[in-house]
Design an enzyme around this catalytic site. Structure first.
Site: not given
Ligand code: SIN
Length: 515
Positions: A115, A230, A270, A329, A364
């Site tokens: 990610e 997000h 993000r 988020h 985060r």
């Molecule tokens: C996501 O799956 O994009 C969210 C995971 C997160 O908030 O860390």
């Protein structure tokens, strides 16, 4: 009800991890109080997974630490992050032993996703992108099997503070009657405050209750200006906004603007992606952009819940781009704790999204949130076993207790008092006030902020007076705290972007503590 040794407020990953751990302590009287059903919490909505170093080379806990610090934009507490990355793998294995089922590859090894902000794939997941549901299922089953007393449908409104320590809470029981629940220790695990904003991935319960209670009791709170947006929430009127997990980008999905062009590294942290998207949306005068997942193989098989969500609104992810826009988020800040979850008030502990342990700093890292709850909540129980009482100068708490790392203390705006309003029916009035607050916060305190937009928002919040509804009152308390901190932080850092102060400033490489 007899006096409890430990009252846990909230039933997400942090609260339930603590309750399960407490059940192993013979003779400890534990209660779990939650305003909805035991299995209704923001944890359920978590998609991507849990970041933890479960494979060897090229990954290492040092690399996980470095990625977390980079995402946190200079405000992480290194000791807290060290605890997070070192203890994380063991907590994941405990969950597996408890019955949680994570996705595995053809060889039977845990399948690891990548990610944003992670140097390597290290995110374990369940059901493709239904990790929270599986973790909540396993923990709820474990808690139900224990002797803990579970109070569902109770709303804790305030902390009871006597002689300098927390001694329980005042709560409304399911019949709406006020009760005093006595406890030697209270663990706040009440989650975040995404409901401050009109567009959020958080469930309706995420109204910042724990932070509001702490603020009213004068307990130190920090980093609340760092609300994380997000980047890839589905652009659709449904609320909470369905999330299109970052794991999609980890598997190769692309971000495209209104002209179909790529414009940002899809795997940047993000805050970087959300900011780039917002700027592009303003430039192109559009209210959404696109996630192109048409190149992903076996979309429906890998991400069944997301596939069902988008297909339900008539989109075929194999052929069509997915409309997206940022959504509130995750609150990176919260109630300041030490490395054991102790807050500034003896007898009061905090863990999970409600807490500010220092692991997230200004932004985060993806999939560090379930991990934080799993790691830090059990530490509260370990501290109670050692009969620890009161905070120590470790983790984020150093900013409150140590002179040489003195925090920037900022005065919060006036805290709203409960009030009784006449005229409109109470539920109508509450819905109207919540809506007004959310719209104002979205307009003036969202991804992009300025002194003017924050002041305009503050005026709207002032105009709400003293809401009678306890959740709206909590939103107003936390929203006011966020505005005060965002106004005081005259720089851009992590998830906090001031268009009038676009660069980070060394003078603000400090935690802003509200008290
Ligand atoms: C996501 O799956 O994009 C969210 C995971 C997160 O908030 O860390």
């Amino acid at each position: 009800m007899s006096r409890l040794d430990l009252l846990v407020l909230g039933s997400g990953v942090a609260g339930l991890s603590a309750a399960v751990r407490a059940a192993g302590e013979p003779g400890l009287q534990v209660g779990v109080l939650t305003k909805a059903a035991l299995d209704q919490s923001a944890t359920r909505w978590a998609q991507g997974g849990v970041a933890a170093v479960l494979a060897e080379d090229p990954d290492s806990t040092d690399l996980h630490l470095a990625d977390t610090l980079a995402a946190g934009a200079g405000l992480c507490d290194v000791d807290a992050v060290r605890v997070l990355v070192d203890e994380g793998p063991g907590r994941v294995n405990e969950l597996i032993a408890m019955g949680a089922v994570f996705d595995r590859d053809a060889e039977g090894e845990l399948a690891l996703a990548r990610e944003g902000g992670h140097s390597v794939p290290r995110v374990v997941h369940a059901g493709g992108a239904a990790t929270g549901v599986e973790i909540e299922r396993a923990l709820v089953a474990a808690v139900r099997a224990t002797a803990a007393s579970v109070m569902e449908g109770w709303f804790a409104s305030d902390l009871v503070v006597e002689k300098g320590r927390c001694r329980g809470v005042i709560a409304l029981d399911p019949a709406g009657d006020t009760q005093r629940v006595e406890a030697d220790n209270v663990l706040l695990a009440t989650g975040g405050a995404g409901q401050l904003f009109a567009v959020t991935t958080n469930p309706v319960q995420a109204t910042g209750d724990g932070i509001a209670m702490a603020l009213r009791a004068g307990v130190a709170v920090a980093d609340v200006e760092f609300m994380q947006f997000h980047p890839t929430a589905l652009h659709h009127p449904k609320m909470p906004r369905p999330l299109l997990s970052e794991a999609l980008r980890g598997h190769g999905a692309l971000l495209r603007d209104a002209a179909g062009e790529r414009f940002v590294d899809e795997l940047a942290p993000r805050d970087v992606v959300a900011r780039a998207m917002t700027a592009r949306m303003l430039d192109q005068h559009v209210d959404h952009l696109w996630l192109d997942a048409t190149g992903l193989e076996r979309f429906d098989e890998r991400f069944p819940t997301i596939a069902a969500e988008v297909r339900a609104i008539g989109i075929d992810p194999a052929r069509e781009w997915l409309p997206i826009a940022p959504a509130a988020h995750y609150l990176s800040g919260g109630i300041v704790t030490d490395l054991d979850g102790a807050t500034a008030l003896p007898g009061l502990w905090a863990a999970g999204e409600v807490a500010c342990t220092g692991v997230h700093g200004a932004n985060r890292l993806a999939s560090n949130s379930l991990l934080e709850g799993m790691v830090f909540a059990p530490r509260v129980l370990e501290a109670l076993e050692r009969r620890k009482d009161g905070p120590e100068s470790t983790g984020a708490m150093r900013c409150v207790l140590e002179r040489d790392v003195a925090p920037e203390a900022i005065a919060g705006r006036g805290l709203p008092r409960p009030a009784v309003t006449g005229g409109l029916p109470a539920a109508y009035e509450a819905a109207k006030q919540r809506d007004e607050l959310q719209r104002a916060m979205t307009l003036g305190a969202g991804v992009l902020r300025s002194a003017t937009s924050l002041a305009d928002t503050a005026r709207v919040l002032d105009g709400l007076g003293a809401p009678a509804d306890p959740e709206v009152r909590n939103l107003l308390t936390v929203g006011s705290a966020l505005l005060a901190a965002a106004g005081a932080r005259e720089e851009s850092r992590g998830a906090h972007t001031r268009v009038d102060f676009p660069e980070p400033s060394p003078a603000y490489r400090v935690r802003l503590v509200l008290s």
